[in-house]
Design a protein around this motif. Structure first.
Motif, PDB file in Angstrom:
ATOM      1  N   THR A   1       0.825  -1.221   0.000  1.00 20.10           N
ATOM      2  CA  THR A   1       0.000   0.000   0.000  1.00 20.10           C
ATOM      3  C   THR A   1       0.854   1.264   0.000  1.00 20.10           C
ATOM      4  OG1 THR A   1      -0.120   0.314   2.416  1.00 20.10           O
ATOM      5  CG2 THR A   1      -1.741  -1.177   1.434  1.00 20.10           C
ATOM      6  N   LEU A   2       2.141   1.119   0.366  1.00 18.24           N
ATOM      7  CA  LEU A   2       2.977   2.311   0.536  1.00 18.24           C
ATOM      8  C   LEU A   2       3.246   3.008  -0.799  1.00 18.24           C
ATOM      9  CD1 LEU A   2       5.560   0.877   3.115  1.00 18.24           C
ATOM     10  CD2 LEU A   2       3.502   2.219   3.592  1.00 18.24           C
ATOM     11  N   LEU A   3       3.035   2.301  -1.890  1.00 20.51           N
ATOM     12  CA  LEU A   3       3.247   2.897  -3.222  1.00 20.51           C
ATOM     13  C   LEU A   3       1.919   3.226  -3.910  1.00 20.51           C
ATOM     14  CD1 LEU A   3       6.222   0.679  -4.484  1.00 20.51           C
ATOM     15  CD2 LEU A   3       6.311   2.989  -3.526  1.00 20.51           C
ATOM     16  N   ASP A   4       0.839   3.164  -3.155  1.00 21.31           N
ATOM     17  CA  ASP A   4      -0.491   3.539  -3.673  1.00 21.31           C
ATOM     18  C   ASP A   4      -0.914   4.839  -3.006  1.00 21.31           C
ATOM     19  OD1 ASP A   4      -0.722   1.259  -5.175  1.00 21.31           O
ATOM     20  OD2 ASP A   4      -1.773   0.133  -3.606  1.00 21.31           O
ATOM     21  N   PRO A   5      -1.956   5.497  -3.549  1.00 20.94           N
ATOM     22  CA  PRO A   5      -2.494   6.642  -2.807  1.00 20.94           C
ATOM     23  C   PRO A   5      -2.834   6.212  -1.381  1.00 20.94           C
ATOM     24  CG  PRO A   5      -3.449   6.541  -4.998  1.00 20.94           C
ATOM     25  CD  PRO A   5      -2.641   5.284  -4.829  1.00 20.94           C
ATOM     26  N   LEU A   6      -2.717   7.170  -0.451  1.00 24.51           N
ATOM     27  CA  LEU A   6      -2.903   6.862   0.976  1.00 24.51           C
ATOM     28  C   LEU A   6      -4.260   6.203   1.244  1.00 24.51           C
ATOM     29  CD1 LEU A   6      -1.936  10.016   3.072  1.00 24.51           C
ATOM     30  CD2 LEU A   6      -1.109   7.684   3.422  1.00 24.51           C
TER      31      LEU A   6
END
Ligand SMILES: Cc1cc2nc3c(=O)[nH]c(=O)nc-3n(C[C@H](O)[C@H](O)[C@H](O)COP(=O)(O)OP(=O)(O)OC[C@H]3O[C@@H](n4cnc5c(N)ncnc54)[C@H](O)[C@@H]3O)c2cc1C
Length: 519
Positions: free
Chosen positions: A141-146
């Motif tokens: 998730t760290l590379l997706d929008p928050l």
């Protein structure tokens, strides 16, 4: 004043600025990176720290965990990140706790010797199975929008893990799950790296802990072969090959958030522009800078964070002897070697530092990079059995160092703390440079502020944040990517962004995605 326009101007060529530059130039944007120092890399650099000594030390950061394989793959980075066989060794009386990633029976015997049974080993296995699950779920998730908080809780999908890692102070969780003081301390150190907090009460320690166990979905801490400088050299190379322009010796003096004007001056020795101020404009301006530095450049009032570590770099003529006959120095020092970091020792040191005193017995950890990667030593040092040793001391907040005498005291006490767990003084093992000086450099938070431009000496630019928006729902506080500022044109692309901190490239990636409109 010459003027020119770029799609994106990036202030700072730390590893995150370089990641952002590589993504943006790769997407066809015209990118200029301005770096104050004469070299790229920021806190991820290798240096020959002692004149005449052929050892390239990772001067600040030294291990890689948080850098996602996805970034490595997408940018085509050629990196050799080597897994450590021993994750840690902790002296305890005449014995010690060895965590051997490849020999479960040896690890079990070590727990038996230190704790007198299997109880804490079973608890350890359950606890780290839980953190591994959270790592697998949260890291992507760290590379997706928050995500929003509730979204992330759903993604974690394990209520006990959520409570223990996100909601209850990690110190309380560790006290409940583990019985032994040494084991408790080994777990807790991950909550205190670069973070001055009471883990029994302050969830800031949980945030620090989380980032220490989720890196790239495994939480492994790997050795960058060639040192940290090899990581940033590769990033700079890729960014340049994709077309980014990188100017070193170019200090940014001001950023106008309305027009995107960035004023800088050439500070390189013998620079051609004679220190004259220059202005470029960016459609977007990305700040790889600590938020307090950015605030100053925007003409706003900065909030200064506080770092809390003593960093010591050493070159040894040989590895020190240990008291524990069950482990060799090469085994013990090739993982994280914990020094006086039991739970009670950490708590005592925290209380003393919070009261404004240098801890009597400073907790610290050391690690010998050259045991995993001998390439950082010249052939003569290698043949002679020399090694690098890097020490990270906890609970040394900047506030302790207003008086210069405090640094001498902190160094003397830290060396005594090391000696208290070895069979011989560390001073006897220090290599001497041709000048006759021992190869040792110590940096307090104030030294890091001066030498590396880190406000308050905070190694993560500011306190770490949760990897979700503060409010529920997509985006939440801080914008869709966690890199947005109060100014539409200006984005953070450094450790101070949400989901920043550490050598991860994540804020650099996320700022690039925000510019490219991938929300
Ligand atoms: C002692 C120490 C040990 C650490 N150990 C580890 C570790 O083992 N593993 C890990 O993952 N993390 C570690 N960290 C943390 C990690 O190094 C940082 O969080 C990370 O490197 C920050 O990267 P960055 O690119 O965001 O910023 P930085 O590396 O800080 O880069 C910012 C850049 O901006 C430049 N700059 C500043 N002001 C200006 C200006 N006015 N104009 C132009 N340029 C400017 C700086 O010179 C610098 O190059 C450690 C940090 C320290 C200090």
């Amino acid at each position: 004043m010459p003027r020119s326009h770029y799609d994106v101007v990036i202030a700072g060529a730390g590893h995150n600025g370089l990641v952002a530059a590589a993504y943006l130039a790769g997407a066809g944007r015209r990118v200029l990176v301005l770096e104050r120092l004469g070299h790229v890399g920021g806190l991820a650099v290798s240096a020959r720290a002692f004149p005449g000594v052929d050892a390239r030390l990772s001067r600040y950061s030294y291990l890689v965990s948080l850098l996602p394989s996805k970034i490595v793959k997408e940018l085509g980075l050629r990196l050799d990140l080597r897994r450590r066989r021993f994750s840690s060794y902790t002296p305890a009386g005449g014995t010690g706790l060895l965590v051997d990633n490849e020999d479960a029976a040896r690890t079990a015997a070590s727990f038996e010797a230190v704790t007198g049974g299997r109880r804490d080993l079973d608890a350890w296995e359950r606890f780290y199975a839980m953190t591994a699950h959270v790592a697998r779920r949260v890291a992507p998730t760290l590379l997706d929008p928050l995500p929003g908080r509730a979204d992330l809780r759903g993604i974690v999908g394990d209520e006990e893990a959520w409570r223990d890692l996100f909601e209850r102070p990690i110190g309380q969780v560790v006290d409940e799950r583990f019985a032994d003081d040494t084991v408790r301390g080994v777990v807790l150190t991950d909550a205190l790296i670069g973070t001055f907090a009471d883990p029994a009460a302050d969830l800031l320690a949980n945030r620090c802990f989380l980032y220490h166990v989720i890196g790239d979905g495994t939480g492994d801490w790997n050795v960058p072969v060639g040192g940290m400088g090899a990581v940033t050299a590769e990033l700079a190379d890729v960014a340049r090959r994709r077309g980014a322009e990188i100017r070193t010796g170019a200090e940014v003096l001001a950023v106008d958030p309305g027009t995107g004007e960035v004023t800088f001056r050439d500070v390189s020795p013998g620079g051609q522009d004679d220190g004259a101020e220059q202005v470029v404009t960016g459609g977007k301006v990305l700040a790889n800078l600590p938020p307090a530095v950015l605030a100053r450049l925007l003409g706003e009032t900065p909030e200064t964070p506080e770092g809390a570590q003593l960093k010591i770099n050493m070159v040894l003529s040989r590895l020190p002897r240990l008291r524990d006959p069950a482990v060799t120095p090469a085994e013990a020092f090739s993982g994280t070697f914990h020094i006086n970091e039991s739970r009670d020792q950490l708590a005592a040191a925290y209380a003393q530092a919070a009261a404004g005193r240098v801890p009597d017995l400073p907790p610290a950890e050391v690690y010998c990079h050259s045991l995993t990667d001998p390439s950082i030593l010249g052939p003569e040092l290698r043949a002679a059995g020399a090694h690098t040793m890097t020490l990270f001391g906890l609970h040394m907040p900047a506030r302790l160092f207003a008086d210069p005498a405090a640094k001498r005291e902190a160094l003397a006490r830290t060396l005594a703390s090391i000696d208290s767990v070895l069979a011989e003084p560390i001073g006897d093992c220090l290599l001497r440079a041709p000048s006759g000086e021992p190869c040792l450099e110590a940096k307090t938070p104030l030294d890091l502020e001066r030498d590396a431009g880190l406000p308050g000496g905070h190694i993560f630019h500011r306190d770490l944040s949760w990897p979700y928006g503060e409010e529920d729902g997509p985006g939440g506080h801080g914008g869709p990517w966690g890199v947005e500022t109060a100014h539409e044109r200006v984005l953070l692309c450094g450790a101070g962004a949400r989901r920043g901190g550490g050598v991860s490239g994540i804020p650099g990636h996320n700022a690039a995605m925000a510019v490219l409109g991938h929300a």
